[in-house]
Design a protein around this motif. Structure first.
Motif, PDB file in Angstrom:
ATOM      1  N   GLN A  66      -1.741   2.737  -4.669  1.00 42.81           N
ATOM      2  CA  GLN A  66      -2.036   4.166  -4.561  1.00 42.81           C
ATOM      3  C   GLN A  66      -2.922   4.499  -3.377  1.00 42.81           C
ATOM      4  O   GLN A  66      -3.298   5.654  -3.197  1.00 42.81           O
ATOM      5  CB  GLN A  66      -2.719   4.646  -5.850  1.00 42.81           C
ATOM      6  CG  GLN A  66      -1.871   4.464  -7.096  1.00 42.81           C
ATOM      7  CD  GLN A  66      -2.636   4.780  -8.366  1.00 42.81           C
ATOM      8  OE1 GLN A  66      -3.784   5.219  -8.326  1.00 42.81           O
ATOM      9  NE2 GLN A  66      -2.000   4.573  -9.508  1.00 42.81           N
ATOM     10  N   SER A  67      -3.273   3.519  -2.560  1.00 40.83           N
ATOM     11  CA  SER A  67      -4.199   3.726  -1.449  1.00 40.83           C
ATOM     12  C   SER A  67      -3.518   3.385  -0.130  1.00 40.83           C
ATOM     13  O   SER A  67      -2.652   2.511  -0.062  1.00 40.83           O
ATOM     14  CB  SER A  67      -5.444   2.850  -1.614  1.00 40.83           C
ATOM     15  OG  SER A  67      -6.060   3.074  -2.872  1.00 40.83           O
ATOM     16  N   ASP A  68      -3.934   4.088   0.927  1.00 42.04           N
ATOM     17  CA  ASP A  68      -3.468   3.770   2.279  1.00 42.04           C
ATOM     18  C   ASP A  68      -4.256   2.594   2.843  1.00 42.04           C
ATOM     19  O   ASP A  68      -5.357   2.279   2.376  1.00 42.04           O
ATOM     20  CB  ASP A  68      -3.630   4.984   3.197  1.00 42.04           C
ATOM     21  CG  ASP A  68      -2.742   6.150   2.773  1.00 42.04           C
ATOM     22  OD1 ASP A  68      -1.683   5.873   2.195  1.00 42.04           O
ATOM     23  OD2 ASP A  68      -3.124   7.307   3.016  1.00 42.04           O
ATOM     24  N   LEU A  69      -3.682   1.968   3.870  1.00 42.14           N
ATOM     25  CA  LEU A  69      -4.361   0.837   4.490  1.00 42.14           C
ATOM     26  C   LEU A  69      -5.674   1.267   5.133  1.00 42.14           C
ATOM     27  O   LEU A  69      -6.691   0.567   5.017  1.00 42.14           O
ATOM     28  CB  LEU A  69      -3.446   0.194   5.536  1.00 42.14           C
ATOM     29  CG  LEU A  69      -4.029  -1.015   6.279  1.00 42.14           C
ATOM     30  CD1 LEU A  69      -4.367  -2.135   5.307  1.00 42.14           C
ATOM     31  CD2 LEU A  69      -3.053  -1.496   7.343  1.00 42.14           C
ATOM     32  N   ASP A  70      -5.682   2.406   5.805  1.00 35.98           N
ATOM     33  CA  ASP A  70      -6.916   2.890   6.435  1.00 35.98           C
ATOM     34  C   ASP A  70      -7.989   3.152   5.383  1.00 35.98           C
ATOM     35  O   ASP A  70      -9.176   2.887   5.612  1.00 35.98           O
ATOM     36  CB  ASP A  70      -6.638   4.164   7.233  1.00 35.98           C
ATOM     37  CG  ASP A  70      -5.762   3.901   8.450  1.00 35.98           C
ATOM     38  OD1 ASP A  70      -5.709   2.733   8.882  1.00 35.98           O
ATOM     39  OD2 ASP A  70      -5.120   4.840   8.942  1.00 35.98           O
ATOM     40  N   GLU A  71      -7.591   3.690   4.247  1.00 33.66           N
ATOM     41  CA  GLU A  71      -8.551   3.937   3.169  1.00 33.66           C
ATOM     42  C   GLU A  71      -9.119   2.631   2.631  1.00 33.66           C
ATOM     43  O   GLU A  71     -10.308   2.527   2.316  1.00 33.66           O
ATOM     44  CB  GLU A  71      -7.875   4.723   2.045  1.00 33.66           C
ATOM     45  CG  GLU A  71      -8.804   5.084   0.892  1.00 33.66           C
ATOM     46  CD  GLU A  71      -8.096   5.823  -0.219  1.00 33.66           C
ATOM     47  OE1 GLU A  71      -8.752   6.162  -1.210  1.00 33.66           O
ATOM     48  OE2 GLU A  71      -6.869   6.045  -0.093  1.00 33.66           O
TER      49      GLU A  71
ATOM     50  N   THR B 144       0.825  -1.197   0.000  1.00 37.96           N
ATOM     51  CA  THR B 144       0.000   0.000   0.000  1.00 37.96           C
ATOM     52  C   THR B 144       0.870   1.263   0.000  1.00 37.96           C
ATOM     53  O   THR B 144       2.101   1.197   0.087  1.00 37.96           O
ATOM     54  CB  THR B 144      -0.921   0.016   1.233  1.00 37.96           C
ATOM     55  OG1 THR B 144      -0.108   0.018   2.419  1.00 37.96           O
ATOM     56  CG2 THR B 144      -1.812  -1.220   1.241  1.00 37.96           C
ATOM     57  N   LYS B 145       0.192   2.385  -0.077  1.00 31.02           N
ATOM     58  CA  LYS B 145       0.893   3.668  -0.134  1.00 31.02           C
ATOM     59  C   LYS B 145       1.688   3.933   1.134  1.00 31.02           C
ATOM     60  O   LYS B 145       2.733   4.603   1.093  1.00 31.02           O
ATOM     61  CB  LYS B 145      -0.127   4.792  -0.373  1.00 31.02           C
ATOM     62  CG  LYS B 145       0.470   6.140  -0.677  1.00 31.02           C
ATOM     63  CD  LYS B 145      -0.609   7.148  -0.974  1.00 31.02           C
ATOM     64  CE  LYS B 145      -0.038   8.521  -1.295  1.00 31.02           C
ATOM     65  NZ  LYS B 145      -1.118   9.501  -1.584  1.00 31.02           N
ATOM     66  N   ASP B 146       1.212   3.410   2.276  1.00 34.84           N
ATOM     67  CA  ASP B 146       1.932   3.589   3.544  1.00 34.84           C
ATOM     68  C   ASP B 146       2.813   2.384   3.867  1.00 34.84           C
ATOM     69  O   ASP B 146       3.077   2.095   5.041  1.00 34.84           O
ATOM     70  CB  ASP B 146       0.947   3.851   4.685  1.00 34.84           C
ATOM     71  CG  ASP B 146      -0.188   2.838   4.700  1.00 34.84           C
ATOM     72  OD1 ASP B 146      -0.291   2.030   3.756  1.00 34.84           O
ATOM     73  OD2 ASP B 146      -0.978   2.859   5.649  1.00 34.84           O
ATOM     74  N   ASN B 147       3.250   1.651   2.828  1.00 31.34           N
ATOM     75  CA  ASN B 147       4.262   0.583   2.935  1.00 31.34           C
ATOM     76  C   ASN B 147       3.811  -0.581   3.826  1.00 31.34           C
ATOM     77  O   ASN B 147       4.567  -1.058   4.678  1.00 31.34           O
ATOM     78  CB  ASN B 147       5.584   1.162   3.466  1.00 31.34           C
ATOM     79  CG  ASN B 147       6.188   2.185   2.530  1.00 31.34           C
ATOM     80  OD1 ASN B 147       6.108   2.049   1.315  1.00 31.34           O
ATOM     81  ND2 ASN B 147       6.772   3.228   3.086  1.00 31.34           N
ATOM     82  N   VAL B 148       2.591  -1.037   3.632  1.00 29.64           N
ATOM     83  CA  VAL B 148       2.079  -2.221   4.319  1.00 29.64           C
ATOM     84  C   VAL B 148       1.821  -3.301   3.273  1.00 29.64           C
ATOM     85  O   VAL B 148       1.128  -3.071   2.291  1.00 29.64           O
ATOM     86  CB  VAL B 148       0.790  -1.907   5.094  1.00 29.64           C
ATOM     87  CG1 VAL B 148       0.257  -3.176   5.770  1.00 29.64           C
ATOM     88  CG2 VAL B 148       1.041  -0.819   6.125  1.00 29.64           C
TER      89      VAL B 148
END
Length: 259
Positions: free
Chosen positions: A126-131, A79-83
């Motif tokens: 392109q998406s964060d995990l929370d998103e 993901t975008k936040d490296n998860v």
């Protein structure tokens, strides 16, 4: 002898004619369409129902128009936040232009599957995990728009894309559980503090009312005494204001002033 040869010739001719007729008859179901090629050139779409083809010259390829439910294999993405996560999805699509589905792509189902896998990995990156966890509907909509745009030249319409499962690493699951627990504790402390603040505000209001009316304090004393008197098993020492006693002895108070 000639009669036998004539009968044999007629019999052979009849067999040839029957074979040609059976080879030229085509039946297309209600949910199908037949794409016709004449000497290799596209001439149109026929069906549903029964119709005839010119033997050897014309060829037909059937296309199913029903909605296809296709499972996208599990894709591993960052993901975008490296998860690092693993996600699978389901795609619902159907053919709306049989000619393009035959002419412009070799296998429209396999092509749609490969495009869905590639798009899924791209959108997740392109998406964060929370998103992904809290705004899944928006990501599904974005996936559907991108895949539908890519399959439009093939005559394929994507109706729906749904992310089904999201698999997180064990370390991330533990971290999210700890975060959720800390968040619950924070809310509990805020609620408790807010309750104490409201209680203090009410006590302050009550104190202002009692201070403005001296009789209210006396009535409160009497009410408290009445509540304590119900329990006769204990001895209670209750403080009493001298101002209250002075009101019961107005003559003694007046005599003291005269002296």
């Amino acid at each position: 002898m000639k009669v036998i040869e004539s009968l044999a010739f007629l019999f052979t001719l009849a067999i040839i004619l029957i074979s040609l007729i059976s080879a030229s008859i085509r039946i297309v179901q209600e949910y199908e369409r037949g794409v016709i090629f004449r000497l290799g050139r596209y001439v149109g779409v026929r069906g549903p129902g029964i119709f005839f083809l010119i033997p050897i010259i014309e060829r037909m390829q059937k296309v199913d128009l029903r909605v296809v439910t296709m499972e996208v294999p599990t894709q591993e993405a960052i993901t975008k936040d490296n998860v690092t996560i693993k996600v699978n999805a389901v795609v619902y699509f159907r053919v709306v232009d049989p000619a393009n589905a035959v002419i412009k792509v070799l296998d429209h189902i396999r092509a749609t599957s490969q495009l869905a896998q590639t798009t899924l990995r791209s959108v997740l990156g392109q998406s964060d995990l929370d998103e992904l966890l809290s705004h899944r509907d928006e990501i599904n909509k974005r996936l559907r728009e991108i895949i539908d745009e890519g399959t439009e030249p093939w005559g394929v319409k994507v109706n729906l894309v749904e992310i089904r499962d999201v698999e997180l690493p064990q370390s991330m699951q533990r971290a999210m559980a700890a975060q959720a627990e800390a968040e619950r504790e924070r809310r509990a402390k805020i609620i408790s503090a807010d309750g104490e603040y409201q209680a203090a505000a009410k006590l302050a209001d009550a104190a202002r009312i009692i201070s403005s009316e001296p009789a209210a304090l006396q009535l409160r004393y009497l009410q408290t005494l009445r509540e304590i008197a119900n329990d006769r098993s204990n001895i209670v020492i209750f403080p009493f204001s001298l101002d209250v006693l002075q009101q019961f002895f107005p003559q003694a108070q007046k005599k003291e002033k005269d002296e």
